[in-house]
Design an enzyme around this catalytic site. Structure first.
Site, PDB file in Angstrom:
ATOM      1  N   HIS A 140     -15.788 -65.607  -3.402  1.00  0.00           N
ATOM      2  CA  HIS A 140     -15.650 -65.864  -4.841  1.00  0.00           C
ATOM      3  C   HIS A 140     -14.723 -64.851  -5.524  1.00  0.00           C
ATOM      4  O   HIS A 140     -14.747 -64.729  -6.754  1.00  0.00           O
ATOM      5  CB  HIS A 140     -17.027 -65.856  -5.518  1.00  0.00           C
ATOM      6  N   GLN A 161     -20.782 -63.911  -1.702  1.00  0.00           N
ATOM      7  CA  GLN A 161     -20.434 -64.565  -2.976  1.00  0.00           C
ATOM      8  C   GLN A 161     -20.218 -63.512  -4.052  1.00  0.00           C
ATOM      9  O   GLN A 161     -19.839 -63.834  -5.172  1.00  0.00           O
ATOM     10  CB  GLN A 161     -21.576 -65.486  -3.414  1.00  0.00           C
TER      11      GLN A 161
HETATM   12  P1  NAD Z   1     -28.033 -65.806  -8.137  1.00  0.00           P
HETATM   13  O1  NAD Z   1     -27.912 -64.755  -9.195  1.00  0.00           O
HETATM   14  O2  NAD Z   1     -27.967 -67.219  -8.519  1.00  0.00           O
HETATM   15  O3  NAD Z   1     -29.392 -65.563  -7.388  1.00  0.00           O
HETATM   16  C1  NAD Z   1     -29.790 -64.287  -7.003  1.00  0.00           C
HETATM   17  C2  NAD Z   1     -30.934 -64.417  -6.020  1.00  0.00           C
HETATM   18  O4  NAD Z   1     -31.264 -63.109  -5.612  1.00  0.00           O
HETATM   19  C3  NAD Z   1     -32.205 -65.063  -6.616  1.00  0.00           C
HETATM   20  O5  NAD Z   1     -32.672 -66.061  -5.726  1.00  0.00           O
HETATM   21  C4  NAD Z   1     -33.185 -63.894  -6.702  1.00  0.00           C
HETATM   22  O6  NAD Z   1     -34.514 -64.282  -6.403  1.00  0.00           O
HETATM   23  C5  NAD Z   1     -32.671 -62.966  -5.629  1.00  0.00           C
HETATM   24  N1  NAD Z   1     -32.955 -61.559  -5.872  1.00  0.00           N
HETATM   25  C6  NAD Z   1     -33.023 -60.907  -7.054  1.00  0.00           C
HETATM   26  N2  NAD Z   1     -33.318 -59.616  -6.849  1.00  0.00           N
HETATM   27  C7  NAD Z   1     -33.425 -59.445  -5.510  1.00  0.00           C
HETATM   28  C8  NAD Z   1     -33.719 -58.344  -4.662  1.00  0.00           C
HETATM   29  N3  NAD Z   1     -33.970 -57.128  -5.165  1.00  0.00           N
HETATM   30  N4  NAD Z   1     -33.770 -58.538  -3.326  1.00  0.00           N
HETATM   31  C9  NAD Z   1     -33.514 -59.764  -2.785  1.00  0.00           C
HETATM   32  N5  NAD Z   1     -33.246 -60.850  -3.544  1.00  0.00           N
HETATM   33  C10 NAD Z   1     -33.188 -60.692  -4.869  1.00  0.00           C
HETATM   34  O7  NAD Z   1     -26.964 -65.379  -7.055  1.00  0.00           O
HETATM   35  P2  NAD Z   1     -25.936 -66.191  -6.207  1.00  0.00           P
HETATM   36  O8  NAD Z   1     -26.689 -67.223  -5.452  1.00  0.00           O
HETATM   37  O9  NAD Z   1     -25.160 -65.158  -5.495  1.00  0.00           O
HETATM   38  O10 NAD Z   1     -24.973 -66.901  -7.262  1.00  0.00           O
HETATM   39  C11 NAD Z   1     -24.441 -66.154  -8.335  1.00  0.00           C
HETATM   40  C12 NAD Z   1     -22.961 -66.303  -8.577  1.00  0.00           C
HETATM   41  O11 NAD Z   1     -22.617 -65.370  -9.621  1.00  0.00           O
HETATM   42  C13 NAD Z   1     -22.145 -65.902  -7.369  1.00  0.00           C
HETATM   43  O12 NAD Z   1     -21.220 -66.894  -7.149  1.00  0.00           O
HETATM   44  C14 NAD Z   1     -21.436 -64.601  -7.736  1.00  0.00           C
HETATM   45  O13 NAD Z   1     -20.021 -64.717  -7.601  1.00  0.00           O
HETATM   46  C15 NAD Z   1     -21.710 -64.357  -9.195  1.00  0.00           C
HETATM   47  N6  NAD Z   1     -22.340 -63.006  -9.407  1.00  0.00           N
HETATM   48  C16 NAD Z   1     -21.970 -61.939  -8.656  1.00  0.00           C
HETATM   49  C17 NAD Z   1     -22.588 -60.711  -8.833  1.00  0.00           C
HETATM   50  C18 NAD Z   1     -22.163 -59.534  -7.974  1.00  0.00           C
HETATM   51  O14 NAD Z   1     -21.016 -59.496  -7.519  1.00  0.00           O
HETATM   52  N7  NAD Z   1     -23.044 -58.559  -7.683  1.00  0.00           N
HETATM   53  C19 NAD Z   1     -23.586 -60.556  -9.802  1.00  0.00           C
HETATM   54  C20 NAD Z   1     -23.926 -61.678 -10.577  1.00  0.00           C
HETATM   55  C21 NAD Z   1     -23.301 -62.902 -10.375  1.00  0.00           C
END
Ligand code: NAD
Length: 238
Positions: free
Chosen positions: A115, A97
């Site tokens: 995404h 995602q």
């Molecule tokens: P989310 O942000 O809703 O949830 C993140 C999850 O990761 C949480 O459950 C949290 O407990 C967990 N988490 C946090 N730190 C962690 C770690 N060190 N190790 C393991 N787990 C950890 O994420 P989502 O479910 O992917 O939904 C977010 C949406 O926002 C996605 O659709 C995405 O496209 C977008 N997004 C993307 C990025 C990226 O590309 N890196 C960053 C932020 C948001």
């Protein structure tokens, strides 16, 4: 869990990139990097204020391109699929995602970034995609039609159809292990993929920092930072 799995689907979310220095999306208060998702991650937000939306993704892109590296969890995912491919062990399908390119840089291939991708931009009219490492604005002329304002981030916003759904559905129907990593279980359809995999007989595992909203319905759950959990879990499959 001692069974040998043949086809594995791995679904990753923002949590796998958190220890690389990219903030997760805060579903509880609906904020992404201090912005309301309605403003920066919906088609309506883009129509209302295209300058804000271009600026938001410019900032994310510049952050990604300046010192952010894949971590040991991205590397463990890549090496699992490389190793299984070499051994002719069945398929590992990676669905992310995330819009960052950290799985790609870690060497994961193939990958379905459902995404979209921060480092690509798209013509609203033709759908043609262009690599993008620079800042963009609503005044930019599209390389394919030369019309200003026709370029938009290649990001699937809330209310839009995710990419690669046919390929993902096929992989879910054929896997015998489904692993969700670093995803909160709030964003659909990704949050329902484990149910589809389960329906077709797969064993389901959640690896996350804290229980997701659907945690109790997975067959197994492990909690901790991805950089520790993911290499350990995939080692245990060998
Ligand atoms: P989310 O942000 O809703 O949830 C993140 C999850 O990761 C949480 O459950 C949290 O407990 C967990 N988490 C946090 N730190 C962690 C770690 N060190 N190790 C393991 N787990 C950890 O994420 P989502 O479910 O992917 O939904 C977010 C949406 O926002 C996605 O659709 C995405 O496209 C977008 N997004 C993307 C990025 C990226 O590309 N890196 C960053 C932020 C948001």
């Amino acid at each position: 869990m001692s069974k040998t799995y043949r086809n594995i689907v791995i679904l990753t979310g923002a949590g796998i990139s958190a220890e690389s220095g990219i903030k997760t999306f805060r579903a509880a208060d609906g904020l992404w990097e201090d912005h309301r998702v309605e403003d920066v991650a919906t088609p309506e937000g883009f129509i209302k204020d295209p300058h804000l939306v271009h600026r938001f993704y410019n900032e994310r892109r510049q952050h990604l391109l300046n010192g952010i590296e894949p971590n040991t969890a991205h590397l463990a995912v890549a090496s699992l699929s490389q190793q299984r491919q070499q051994e002719g062990h069945g398929q590992v399908t990676l669905v992310t995602q995330n819009i960052d390119n950290l799985h790609q840089r870690a060497g994961s291939e193939p990958i379905f970034p459902m995404h979209g991708e921060l480092l690509r931009i798209r013509c609203k009219q033709s759908g043609e995609l262009f690599d993008c490492h620079e800042d963009t604005s609503p005044e930019d002329h599209c390389p394919c039609c030369d019309i200003a304002g026709n370029l938009r981030p290649h990001i699937v916003w809330f209310g839009e159809m995710p990419l690669y759904m046919n390929e993902i559905e096929r992989a879910l129907s054929q896997c015998d292990l489904f692993v969700a990593i670093g995803t909160s279980g709030n964003v659909y359809p990704a949050a329902g993929f484990f149910e589809t995999a389960k329906h077709f007989g797969a064993y389901t595992v959640e690896l996350n920092l804290e229980p997701s909203v659907t945690a109790s319905r997975f067959d197994e759950q492990y909690y901790g930072p991805a950089t520790e959990l993911v290499p350990r879990f995939f080692d245990s499959l060998n």
